[in-house]
Write a protein that holds these residues in place. Structure first.
Motif, mmCIF file in Angstrom:
data_model
loop_
_atom_site.group_PDB
_atom_site.id
_atom_site.type_symbol
_atom_site.label_atom_id
_atom_site.label_comp_id
_atom_site.label_asym_id
_atom_site.label_seq_id
_atom_site.Cartn_x
_atom_site.Cartn_y
_atom_site.Cartn_z
ATOM 1 N N GLY A 102 1.096 -1.019 -0.021
ATOM 2 C CA GLY A 102 0.183 0.014 0.029
ATOM 3 C C GLY A 102 1.164 1.168 -0.399
ATOM 4 N N ARG A 103 1.801 1.144 -0.297
ATOM 5 C CA ARG A 103 2.842 2.530 -0.624
ATOM 6 C C ARG A 103 3.075 3.100 -1.517
ATOM 7 N NH1 ARG A 103 8.875 0.388 0.436
ATOM 8 N NH2 ARG A 103 9.415 2.674 0.024
ATOM 9 N N VAL A 104 1.918 2.470 -2.853
ATOM 10 C CA VAL A 104 2.587 3.377 -3.780
ATOM 11 C C VAL A 104 1.468 4.081 -4.417
ATOM 12 C CG1 VAL A 104 2.616 3.227 -6.874
ATOM 13 C CG2 VAL A 104 3.620 1.666 -4.846
ATOM 14 N N ALA A 105 0.654 5.120 -5.117
ATOM 15 C CA ALA A 105 -0.501 6.259 -5.189
ATOM 16 C C ALA A 105 -0.445 5.813 -6.316
ATOM 17 C CB ALA A 105 -1.247 6.826 -4.409
ATOM 18 N N ALA A 106 -1.751 6.070 -7.065
ATOM 19 C CA ALA A 106 -2.130 6.340 -8.826
ATOM 20 C C ALA A 106 -2.187 8.256 -8.403
ATOM 21 C CB ALA A 106 -3.061 6.009 -9.304
ATOM 22 N N PHE A 107 -1.539 8.841 -9.493
ATOM 23 C CA PHE A 107 -1.823 10.136 -9.419
ATOM 24 C C PHE A 107 -2.442 10.639 -10.935
ATOM 25 C CE2 PHE A 107 0.058 14.647 -9.114
ATOM 26 C CZ PHE A 107 -1.396 15.071 -9.600
ATOM 27 N N MET A 108 -3.211 10.789 -11.061
ATOM 28 C CA MET A 108 -3.760 11.366 -12.896
ATOM 29 C C MET A 108 -3.791 12.744 -13.026
ATOM 30 S SD MET A 108 -6.095 9.873 -15.445
ATOM 31 C CE MET A 108 -8.031 10.823 -13.937
ATOM 32 N N VAL A 109 -2.800 13.512 -13.653
ATOM 33 C CA VAL A 109 -3.390 14.952 -14.126
ATOM 34 C C VAL A 109 -4.386 14.950 -14.891
ATOM 35 C CG1 VAL A 109 -1.162 15.830 -12.632
ATOM 36 C CG2 VAL A 109 -1.406 15.351 -14.996
ATOM 37 N N HIS A 153 -4.228 -5.694 -3.807
ATOM 38 C CA HIS A 153 -3.873 -4.439 -2.984
ATOM 39 C C HIS A 153 -4.313 -3.596 -3.695
ATOM 40 C CE1 HIS A 153 -3.465 -0.649 -0.377
ATOM 41 N NE2 HIS A 153 -3.104 -0.859 -1.613
ATOM 42 N N ARG A 154 -5.315 -2.645 -3.334
ATOM 43 C CA ARG A 154 -6.194 -1.180 -4.003
ATOM 44 C C ARG A 154 -5.675 0.474 -4.345
ATOM 45 N NH1 ARG A 154 -12.474 -0.451 -4.973
ATOM 46 N NH2 ARG A 154 -11.958 -2.373 -5.086
ATOM 47 N N PRO A 155 -4.768 0.124 -4.876
ATOM 48 C CA PRO A 155 -4.329 1.386 -4.491
ATOM 49 C C PRO A 155 -5.150 2.767 -4.992
ATOM 50 C CG PRO A 155 -3.283 -0.028 -7.213
ATOM 51 C CD PRO A 155 -4.968 -0.252 -6.546
ATOM 52 N N ARG A 156 -4.836 3.577 -3.917
ATOM 53 C CA ARG A 156 -5.390 4.861 -3.717
ATOM 54 C C ARG A 156 -4.892 5.833 -5.241
ATOM 55 N NH1 ARG A 156 -8.829 7.859 -0.357
ATOM 56 N NH2 ARG A 156 -8.360 9.446 -0.326
ATOM 57 N N TRP A 157 -6.777 6.380 -5.064
ATOM 58 C CA TRP A 157 -6.706 6.850 -6.778
ATOM 59 C C TRP A 157 -7.124 8.976 -6.405
ATOM 60 C CZ3 TRP A 157 -9.987 6.484 -12.039
ATOM 61 C CH2 TRP A 157 -9.020 6.748 -12.862
ATOM 62 N N TYR A 158 -5.635 9.195 -6.938
ATOM 63 C CA TYR A 158 -5.555 11.246 -6.730
ATOM 64 C C TYR A 158 -5.801 11.686 -7.953
ATOM 65 C CZ TYR A 158 -3.282 9.837 -1.881
ATOM 66 O OH TYR A 158 -3.408 9.386 -1.046
ATOM 67 N N VAL A 159 -6.941 12.537 -8.012
ATOM 68 C CA VAL A 159 -7.144 12.773 -9.567
ATOM 69 C C VAL A 159 -7.459 14.500 -9.745
ATOM 70 C CG1 VAL A 159 -9.195 12.885 -11.064
ATOM 71 C CG2 VAL A 159 -8.703 10.670 -9.901
ATOM 72 N N MET A 160 -6.106 15.034 -10.399
ATOM 73 C CA MET A 160 -6.179 16.266 -10.345
ATOM 74 C C MET A 160 -6.835 17.111 -11.220
ATOM 75 S SD MET A 160 -2.753 19.232 -10.393
ATOM 76 C CE MET A 160 -2.986 19.143 -11.843
ATOM 77 N N THR A 161 -8.222 17.865 -11.134
ATOM 78 C CA THR A 161 -9.238 18.823 -11.803
ATOM 79 C C THR A 161 -8.550 20.346 -11.707
ATOM 80 O OG1 THR A 161 -10.209 18.981 -9.980
ATOM 81 C CG2 THR A 161 -11.062 16.652 -11.797
ATOM 82 N N SER A 162 -9.992 21.008 -12.585
ATOM 83 C CA SER A 162 -9.160 21.961 -12.316
ATOM 84 C C SER A 162 -10.562 22.908 -12.271
ATOM 85 C CB SER A 162 -8.370 23.015 -14.264
ATOM 86 O OG SER A 162 -10.188 22.472 -14.958
ATOM 87 N N LEU A 187 -9.392 10.627 -4.146
ATOM 88 C CA LEU A 187 -9.090 11.677 -3.818
ATOM 89 C C LEU A 187 -9.133 13.014 -5.040
ATOM 90 C CD1 LEU A 187 -9.278 13.414 -1.064
ATOM 91 C CD2 LEU A 187 -7.312 13.786 -1.433
ATOM 92 N N PHE A 188 -10.517 13.997 -4.958
ATOM 93 C CA PHE A 188 -10.239 14.421 -6.087
ATOM 94 C C PHE A 188 -9.678 15.775 -5.628
ATOM 95 C CE2 PHE A 188 -13.720 11.601 -7.692
ATOM 96 C CZ PHE A 188 -13.977 11.239 -9.076
ATOM 97 N N PHE A 189 -8.828 16.942 -6.294
ATOM 98 C CA PHE A 189 -8.603 18.140 -5.815
ATOM 99 C C PHE A 189 -8.164 19.102 -7.452
ATOM 100 C CE2 PHE A 189 -4.145 17.527 -6.734
ATOM 101 C CZ PHE A 189 -4.206 16.429 -6.738
#
Ligand code: UTP
Length: 478
Positions: A102-109, A153-162, A187-189
């Motif tokens: 669980g140390r790795v997260a996905a991060f999509m811009v 393990h399901r990775p957490r997903w951070y999604v950057m929007t505008s 998590l959207f931000f």
């Protein structure tokens, strides 16, 4: 909450201080809703942050600084040499262990404006897959489900929007039940914004009550990770490794154990994937060592003789094209964005056409570029990282972005590349694929990333699933 009048008065003073008073020129023509909207737009601008770029990038056109020395970087090849084989195997194990732990997260811009595609909605809502017409967002979600199937393990997903596409993005996920993920996994931000500038340094008005604002570039993602609380969220959850990708490339391996393992085992703070350039002058950023530091140089800034240079064995000297796939250490992003940090990624200037309101309040549609946009690029963080590395990968396996409506890098080429890759995977598993005279697969083929993440994964899956039949549309989805 201060009243509209108080907010207005505060901006009268503040804008005078920054020579931007023209933004309130039409104040008395606006109804109260419009006045509030204008104040909200102004609240989005960090005026102090604009001062030095206005001087350096808008009123003046910065000269392209050619580094004193430009050398090709050391890279990790697609296939390891015999003496690298053990290192690659160890990296795969280390990457897999980190994913499982669980140390790795996905991060999509996904904060870009997608102007070239011209699609009405967030780019990730664009339907791309060859048979199911699944949107881009769905394929990434399914990729994370595939990672979960493989690594438990399901990775957490951070999604950057505008700010412009945030609500539509969150709404699209909700309407599609998060594509099989849970709302708690994502998590959207939003990222920061930068105003568009007139050439004299004044901020442009898109309407009398709207400032011309746009996202501050994918380089803004680092600051947005910090300011949104996403980094703190990662820290709380024990996530120390961030797998960065962009919303336009559905072939990406969202989380790649080899890449992550090399990053971890070499102590890299920011790692990057590259593909061999298609030709000398391909319009991609190129990895090089500039003045002793690994960096990406934009194709337009790489002198042509270097772009064409050859090694003694005839191979291209500057051959590593950036595909905007990175792994970043959380520590590194924390260091760059810490309160009081003086590190600032450089701005990149783009001259664009945008209808703007002139001094008389008329909306003018320009015939030639009339405004300047400033954006930061994420790859400018590479020279700031310790031990950054570059890993080559196969373009036909991992890179085919949707950028344009037609032609190169368009939905048609991305779909074609998804079908070609699926056909190759099936054939490598011994499944026959009918091909037409030109060699292209004769039927649509689609492999959901939830079903298989790569050819080896497909081979495993086919042991317990029925084989698709040649000649019919071949859909492999769980
Ligand atoms: P592009 O550079 O292709 O820009 O973004 P774009 O805005 O999507 O498209 P055009 O240029 O207007 O046609 C590459 C990736 O970076 C993200 C995009 O969403 C895409 O995933 N991006 C870009 C951001 O997240 N924020 C930005 O400010 C710019």
């Amino acid at each position: 909450m201060p009243s509209i009048d108080d907010r207005h008065q505060a901006y009268v003073r503040r804008l005078a201080e920054y020579s931007q008073s023209h933004l309130l020129a039409f104040w008395h023509e606006l109804d109260s809703g419009q006045q509030e909207q204008l104040l909200d737009d102004l609240d989005q601008i960090d005026f102090a942050r604009c001062t030095s770029p206005i001087e350096a990038y808008i009123r003046n056109r910065p000269a392209v600084r050619i580094p004193d020395t430009i050398e090709p970087p050391t890279t990790f090849p697609i296939e390891p040499s015999p003496d690298q084989a053990e290192q690659y195997a160890a990296a795969r194990r280390a990457g897999a262990d980190a994913i499982r732990a669980g140390r790795v997260a996905a991060f999509m811009v996904a904060g870009g404006q997608g102007t070239r595609l011209g699609f009405d909605g967030p780019k990730g809502a664009f339907r791309i897959s060859p048979i199911r017409q699944a949107p881009l967002f769905q394929l990434f979600a399914e990729s994370l489900l595939g990672v979960e199937r493989r690594y438990r393990h399901r990775p957490r997903w951070y999604v950057m929007t505008s700010p412009a596409n945030h609500a539509d993005t969150a709404d699209f996920f909700a309407r599609h039940n998060f594509f099989g993920l849970s709302p708690d996994d994502v998590l959207f931000f939003t990222q920061g914004q930068m105003p568009a500038f007139l050439p004299d340094g004044r901020i442009a008005l898109a309407e009398k009550h709207r400032v011309a604002l746009g996202p501050d570039g994918h380089g803004g993602s680092l600051r947005a990770l910090a300011e949104s609380g996403a980094l703190a969220d990662m820290r709380r959850r024990g996530i120390d490794t961030i797998s960065y990708f962009q919303v336009d490339n559905p072939l990406v391996q969202t989380i790649d154990p080899l890449f992550i393992g090399l990053h971890l085992l070499t102590g890299s703070e920011m790692s990057s994937k590259a593909v061999h350039k298609a030709h000398d002058l391909e319009r991609v950023g190129v990895f090089c060592v500039a003045d002793g530091k690994l960096a990406v140089i934009e194709y337009s800034d790489l002198p042509e003789e270097l772009a064409r240079a050859r090694n003694s064995d005839g191979t291209r000297r500057f051959d590593a094209g950036s595909i905007a796939v990175h792994v970043l250490s959380r520590d590194f992003v924390e260091r760059l964005t810490a309160a009081g940090s003086t590190i600032q990624l450089p701005w990149h200037r783009a001259d664009k056409k945008l209808p703007v309101v002139n001094e008389r309040g008329e909306l003018i549609t320009p015939a030639s570029p009339n405004i300047v946009k400033l954006e930061m690029f994420v790859f400018d963080a590479i020279p700031l990282a310790r031990n950054p590395l570059v890993l080559y990968t196969r373009r036909d396996e991992e890179f085919s972005p949707v950028k344009n409506a037609e032609g190169a890098d368009s939905p048609a080429t991305t779909r074609r590349d998804l079908v070609r890759r699926a056909a190759r995977w099936l054939e490598s598993c011994g499944v026959g694929v009918a091909r037409s005279a030109d060699g292209e697969p004769a039927q649509p083929i689609e492999v959901s990333p939830a079903f298989a993440l790569d050819a080896d994964d497909l081979r495993e899956q086919l042991k317990s699933h029925p084989l698709p039949q040649a000649g019919k549309p071949m859909l492999l989805a769980s």
